[in-house]
Design a protein around this motif. Structure first.
Motif, PDB file in Angstrom:
ATOM      1  N   ARG B 174       0.867  -1.189   0.000  1.00  0.00           N
ATOM      2  CA  ARG B 174       0.000   0.000   0.000  1.00  0.00           C
ATOM      3  C   ARG B 174       0.900   1.234   0.000  1.00  0.00           C
ATOM      4  N   GLU B 175       0.628   2.140  -0.888  1.00  0.00           N
ATOM      5  CA  GLU B 175       1.466   3.331  -1.018  1.00  0.00           C
ATOM      6  C   GLU B 175       1.410   4.184   0.252  1.00  0.00           C
ATOM      7  N   GLY B 176       2.581   4.451   0.821  1.00  0.00           N
ATOM      8  CA  GLY B 176       2.672   5.402   1.926  1.00  0.00           C
ATOM      9  C   GLY B 176       2.189   4.873   3.257  1.00  0.00           C
ATOM     10  N   GLN B 177       1.910   3.563   3.358  1.00  0.00           N
ATOM     11  CA  GLN B 177       1.521   3.005   4.652  1.00  0.00           C
ATOM     12  C   GLN B 177       1.895   1.529   4.734  1.00  0.00           C
ATOM     13  N   ASN B 178       1.681   0.949   5.905  1.00  0.00           N
ATOM     14  CA  ASN B 178       1.995  -0.464   6.082  1.00  0.00           C
ATOM     15  C   ASN B 178       1.202  -1.303   5.086  1.00  0.00           C
ATOM     16  N   PRO B 179       1.797  -2.398   4.595  1.00  0.00           N
ATOM     17  CA  PRO B 179       1.088  -3.251   3.643  1.00  0.00           C
ATOM     18  C   PRO B 179      -0.097  -3.974   4.286  1.00  0.00           C
ATOM     19  N   TYR B 180      -1.045  -4.410   3.441  1.00  0.00           N
ATOM     20  CA  TYR B 180      -2.088  -5.343   3.887  1.00  0.00           C
ATOM     21  C   TYR B 180      -1.427  -6.711   3.972  1.00  0.00           C
ATOM     22  N   VAL B 181      -1.348  -7.283   5.173  1.00  0.00           N
ATOM     23  CA  VAL B 181      -0.681  -8.578   5.348  1.00  0.00           C
ATOM     24  C   VAL B 181      -1.524  -9.450   6.273  1.00  0.00           C
ATOM     25  N   PHE B 182      -1.742 -10.709   5.869  1.00  0.00           N
ATOM     26  CA  PHE B 182      -2.220 -11.680   6.850  1.00  0.00           C
ATOM     27  C   PHE B 182      -1.304 -12.876   6.854  1.00  0.00           C
ATOM     28  N   ASP B 183      -1.330 -13.608   7.937  1.00  0.00           N
ATOM     29  CA  ASP B 183      -0.470 -14.778   8.128  1.00  0.00           C
ATOM     30  C   ASP B 183      -1.192 -15.628   9.155  1.00  0.00           C
ATOM     31  N   PHE B 184      -1.835 -16.698   8.703  1.00  0.00           N
ATOM     32  CA  PHE B 184      -2.561 -17.509   9.678  1.00  0.00           C
ATOM     33  C   PHE B 184      -2.338 -18.997   9.437  1.00  0.00           C
ATOM     34  N   ALA B 185      -2.373 -19.742  10.532  1.00  0.00           N
ATOM     35  CA  ALA B 185      -2.383 -21.197  10.448  1.00  0.00           C
ATOM     36  C   ALA B 185      -3.746 -21.618   9.922  1.00  0.00           C
ATOM     37  N   THR B 186      -3.769 -22.688   9.102  1.00  0.00           N
ATOM     38  CA  THR B 186      -5.056 -23.232   8.679  1.00  0.00           C
ATOM     39  C   THR B 186      -5.601 -24.215   9.716  1.00  0.00           C
ATOM     40  N   SER B 187      -4.813 -24.509  10.759  1.00  0.00           N
ATOM     41  CA  SER B 187      -5.404 -25.132  11.939  1.00  0.00           C
ATOM     42  C   SER B 187      -6.257 -24.075  12.638  1.00  0.00           C
ATOM     43  N   ALA B 188      -7.193 -24.537  13.493  1.00  0.00           N
ATOM     44  CA  ALA B 188      -8.111 -23.595  14.143  1.00  0.00           C
ATOM     45  C   ALA B 188      -7.335 -22.567  14.964  1.00  0.00           C
ATOM     46  N   ILE B 189      -6.150 -22.965  15.429  1.00  0.00           N
ATOM     47  CA  ILE B 189      -5.281 -22.068  16.194  1.00  0.00           C
ATOM     48  C   ILE B 189      -3.860 -22.536  15.946  1.00  0.00           C
ATOM     49  N   ALA B 190      -2.874 -21.645  16.153  1.00  0.00           N
ATOM     50  CA  ALA B 190      -1.471 -22.026  15.938  1.00  0.00           C
ATOM     51  C   ALA B 190      -1.027 -23.012  17.017  1.00  0.00           C
ATOM     52  N   ARG B 191      -0.141 -23.926  16.650  1.00  0.00           N
ATOM     53  CA  ARG B 191       0.408 -24.886  17.602  1.00  0.00           C
ATOM     54  C   ARG B 191       1.041 -24.163  18.805  1.00  0.00           C
ATOM     55  N   GLY B 192       1.759 -23.083  18.527  1.00  0.00           N
ATOM     56  CA  GLY B 192       2.402 -22.317  19.600  1.00  0.00           C
ATOM     57  C   GLY B 192       1.391 -21.779  20.600  1.00  0.00           C
ATOM     58  N   ASP B 193       0.199 -21.436  20.116  1.00  0.00           N
ATOM     59  CA  ASP B 193      -0.832 -20.911  21.011  1.00  0.00           C
ATOM     60  C   ASP B 193      -1.407 -22.017  21.900  1.00  0.00           C
ATOM     61  N   ILE B 194      -1.461 -23.246  21.370  1.00  0.00           N
ATOM     62  CA  ILE B 194      -1.891 -24.375  22.218  1.00  0.00           C
ATOM     63  C   ILE B 194      -0.889 -24.528  23.373  1.00  0.00           C
ATOM     64  N   SER B 195       0.408 -24.439  23.035  1.00  0.00           N
ATOM     65  CA  SER B 195       1.446 -24.523  24.075  1.00  0.00           C
ATOM     66  C   SER B 195       1.299 -23.387  25.091  1.00  0.00           C
TER      67      SER B 195
END
Lengths: 342, 342
Positions: B174-195
């Protein structure tokens, strides 16, 4: 459907489905070159018992052909953009003739350098994506296809439409058997299925839609006036946004919001773009046998009782190829009431 | 975190997070070339308050470095496969040095012909994908990244693990600002979050996991012994399967099932491949201004009160850049108990 009482259904051969579809499309003013691939995918939808993409869609196609901005004799123009990119301008006809015009170049590029993109611009789009995906897996390519639609879908946490139903389809060729293929709307359910629920007087499941005031609803008519929701909460909403961006602004075509404006209240099929990405496993994977690895994965899924996507479709296909199809009598009568060529 | 009582947390500058991470990694035997990018992404994770990818991961990195199959001095080998495809062999070191070694070639190809694929092979992988995505959006490219993991996730309708947590990340500049970014596990929640739930003694939400017998559970320990579920039911499950195939067999690397075998019970970070796809909007979109169209979409989402992904991360980043970070004292003490170089 095959078990339905014969009094309530009409039996048709696949060739009859094709000829009937084509005759209706030609009578509506569509050129032969536009009508043939459209009649073919309607036949394929009916064959695979994807009812919302079969003959059920034919009256909607006629409505789309009557859109003042639809070009009934559009001739796709293929642009050989780079060694990896092919663009095809559908000229505001249907997407399918444009896809077919660009297919040989697209396939050749993917096989030559391992990955290729096909951008279809300025098309009216009503069809499922899996027929195109299957034409690519038949060439030994792995493929993804995405389109926006109209802004019928609210983002996660929102109250009104901003996204399309934004389908994504994927295909993986399997040696000696049907490919692994999925094709799903990123809305909780396909728009066509909401219409089928309305026709059948069936309530929607909770979580599928909100009404015009942004409140949850299970009423199909209220949902059609309000907005649908995405599948999978904020993750599905993010994925839907990605599809908008890749199949819209990235290829200089309309988002679902812009396509809804373009429709100008006609309620025709959406006009927008489509992006396809094809990968050649022979180049990306080299000489390693990728089939052993993917078949082990498919077995691990199937052996625990989970279904692979498209299995139901392939089962329906085998039945239809052997016995033809049956459609509801009221649908048959609706179609027979439309003008037909020939 | 910034509001936490100072007795329970420890304040660190971002340079301290980096130096501490690097000193621990070097003491664990990692080469300078491997340690620097790993320390950098841990610092970026902590900076953006992605706690499961910050200093919390450092002890796990040490465990991974101690895996008998890990190569502490791996030197990535970049292969210029075709005009569109770059492959890099990480040599069973971490993914990040391999990504950085291949980045210039990958970017050049995308800018030259509109689309490019980077396949990273034979890497140990623990990091979030958004730091790589942001390096691509910073070049004006649209990007997707995907990896498998270990087969901790059951397919829809199944009872045991066959899929990985299989993250997908996407970025749009995006010009002049932070990009549109997503990053998600396709599991219901990240493994690290279960820990993290297990460490905090917090129950999981229903629908996140099943136990070793295939029954639903909200107990984090039982979930770690059983399997996680995907987000979004059968659609999320199909998407996760696509990620397995694209980031695994397509690029001649391991699926999550194969990576789990390869780990051989050590419980290190997964070893497998990663696929990245970059698109140049200047080539795919031509001269049309894609920013007006995408900004209208982002506004339509934000203006109705829905949040764009990564906003929380960018807010945390701004805070951390101004004030540094605070980490729980028990985590700080755990890290200070590890051997450190220098």
């Amino acid at each position: 459907m095959n078990q339905a009482h014969s009094g309530d259904t009409v039996a048709l051969g696949l060739d009859q489905v094709f000829e009937l579809s084509k005759a209706v499309l030609i009578a509506a003013g569509l050129s032969e070159a536009q009508a043939t691939p459209v009649a073919r995918v309607i036949t394929e939808g009916q064959r695979d018992e994807c009812h919302s993409h079969g003959l059920f869609r034919l009256p909607g196609c006629v409505q789309t052909i009557n859109h003042p901005r639809f070009n009934r004799a559009a001739a796709p123009v293929v642009e050989n953009t780079t060694a990896a990119v092919t663009k095809v301008d559908a000229g505001f006809g249907f997407s399918l003739p444009a896809f077919e015009a660009a297919l040989p170049t697209f396939v050749e590029k993917a096989k030559s350098i391992g990955v290729a993109v096909l951008a279809i611009n300025h098309c009216f789009h009503f069809s499922a994506l899996w027929p195109e995906i299957e034409m690519l897996t038949a060439q030994g390519l792995v493929a993804i296809a995405m389109t926006p639609s109209h802004s019928w879908v609210a983002p996660a946490g929102g109250t009104k439409g901003a996204l399309g139903t934004n389908p994504i389809a994927f295909g993986w060729p399997r040696e000696g058997q049907n490919p692994y293929v999925f094709d799903f709307a990123t809305s909780a359910i396909a728009r066509g299925d909401i219409s089928l629920h309305k026709m059948a007087g069936k309530p929607l499941q909770p979580g599928w839609a909100i009404d015009a005031d942004g409140n949850p609803t299970t009423d199909a008519a209220a949902a059609l006036d309000g907005a649908m929701l995405t599948f999978g909460g904020h993750k599905g909403s993010a994925l839907s946004t990605m599809i908008e961006l890749l199949a819209g602004p990235l290829i200089a075509d309309m988002t679902s919001l812009e396509s809804m404006d373009f429709d100008d209240g006609v309620k025709a099929a959406p006009a927008h773009g489509e992006i396809l990405i094809a990968f050649d496993p022979k180049i990306l994977g080299g000489t390693r046998d990728n089939q052993a690895s993917s078949e082990r994965l498919f077995s691990a899924i199937s052996d625990q009782g989970a279904r692979l996507p498209s299995l139901r479709r392939y089962e329906a296909r085998a039945r239809s190829l052997a016995y033809g199809v049956r459609i509801p009598r009221h649908l048959y009568e609706q179609i027979m009431s439309l003008p037909r060529a020939g």
